[in-house]
Design an enzyme around this catalytic site. Structure first.
Site: not given
Ligand code: NAP
Length: 258
Positions: A24, A26-27, A76, A104, A156, A169, A171, A173
């Site tokens: 993940g 990309s973003r 993944v 990630n 998380s 979610y 469960a 994490k």
């Molecule tokens: P995000 O901006 O939504 O980005 C999600 C990333 O995961 C994207 O690069 C997406 O790829 C990739 N992805 C999703 N499903 C995938 C799959 N099946 N195979 C490969 N790649 C996949 O999320 P984020 O906020 O950066 O979160 C990153 C991590 O931090 C996650 O695990 C999330 O649960 C955790 N987290 C985030 C927060 C928060 O507040 N943001 C808080 C706690 C934990 P594409 O671009 O191709 O869709």
């Protein structure tokens, strides 16, 4: 070899091309992590699922740091996909080593359990928990043979505390946290550390539709975190400075009680 010499020998292996793989990438937090690990000198493998343009933008930003970057497109959650694409990459890069793995990739599908569909349960568990298993299995053996490595799992606050509306979610994490602690003990003697990072609310696409103005009231720092702030913590865990830390979960949440 005494402990000090063993430590030195692990930090002096300069012969291999060293990669960091960020699922993940990309973003959001994943992209910021790719950039941070590039600053540490790693060549970066940027994984994504569907958003090719965003992955290409990450590659561009990583290359600006003067290191190489490659895209690895796989879901993944699909073991066959992971084994084909990532396994294939490892097979054709025998001279190189993935030294840092950041699990990630993650998604949210929030709803109360009483109205949750099987698909919502499965997709969230499959991406975070099964995804961590699929990717780690692929990368682990070469890492152990190299007798050095870093595995960093993005969990998380939800996986520590449990959040209503996020049974799936939470469960997923919490499962990753258990796996982090168990695997850390299995492989500590090979100098491979396994740690987890538990963000609270971080400004990314994932939190875009949340009511930030209202939610910040419960955060002691009165703001959401930045992806770059989480990436700085990943950078520390990935560094040689974190050599004696394993099996830990570190929260990064602006003071939210956990
Ligand atoms: P995000 O901006 O939504 O980005 C999600 C990333 O995961 C994207 O690069 C997406 O790829 C990739 N992805 C999703 N499903 C995938 C799959 N099946 N195979 C490969 N790649 C996949 O999320 P984020 O906020 O950066 O979160 C990153 C991590 O931090 C996650 O695990 C999330 O649960 C955790 N987290 C985030 C927060 C928060 O507040 N943001 C808080 C706690 C934990 P594409 O671009 O191709 O869709």
């Amino acid at each position: 070899m005494d402990d000090r010499n063993r430590y030195r020998s692990t930090i002096q292996k300069e012969d291999l091309m060293k990669y960091a793989l960020v699922t993940g990438g990309s973003r959001g937090i994943g992209r910021a992590t790719c950039i941070k690990l590039a600053e540490l000198g790693y060549a970066i493998l940027v994984n994504y699922k569907g958003n090719k343009e965003a992955a290409e933008e990450t590659v561009r930003l990583v290359k600006e740091k003067g290191v190489s970057a490659e895209i690895l497109n796989f879901d993944v959650a699909k073991k066959a996909d992971v084994d084909a694409v990532l396994g294939g990459w490892i097979e054709s890069h025998k001279e190189d080593i993935i030294e840092v793995l950041v699990n990630n990739a993650g998604i949210r599908q929030d709803t109360l359990l009483m109205s949750m569909t099987d698909e919502q349960w499965d997709s969230v568990l499959d991406t975070s928990l099964q995804g961590m298993y699929n990717v780690t299995k692929c990368v682990l053996n070469p890492m152990l043979m190299n007798r050095y490595g870093r595995i960093i799992n993005m969990v998380s606050l939800s996986g520590i505390k449990g959040m209503p509306g996020q049974v799936n979610y939470s469960a997923a994490k919490a499962g990753m946290i258990g796996a982090t602690k168990a695997l850390a003990q299995e492989i500590a003697k090979r100098n491979v550390t396994v740690n987890a990072i538990a963000p609270g609310f971080v400004k990314t696409d994932m939190t875009e539709e949340l009511n930030e103005k209202e939610l910040v009231n419960m955060i002691p720092m009165k703001r959401f975190g930045l992806a770059e702030e989480v990436a700085d913590l990943v950078g520390f865990f990935a560094s040689k400075n974190a050599s004696y830390i394993t099996g830990q979960v570190v929260s990064i949440n602006g003071g939210l009680y956990t």
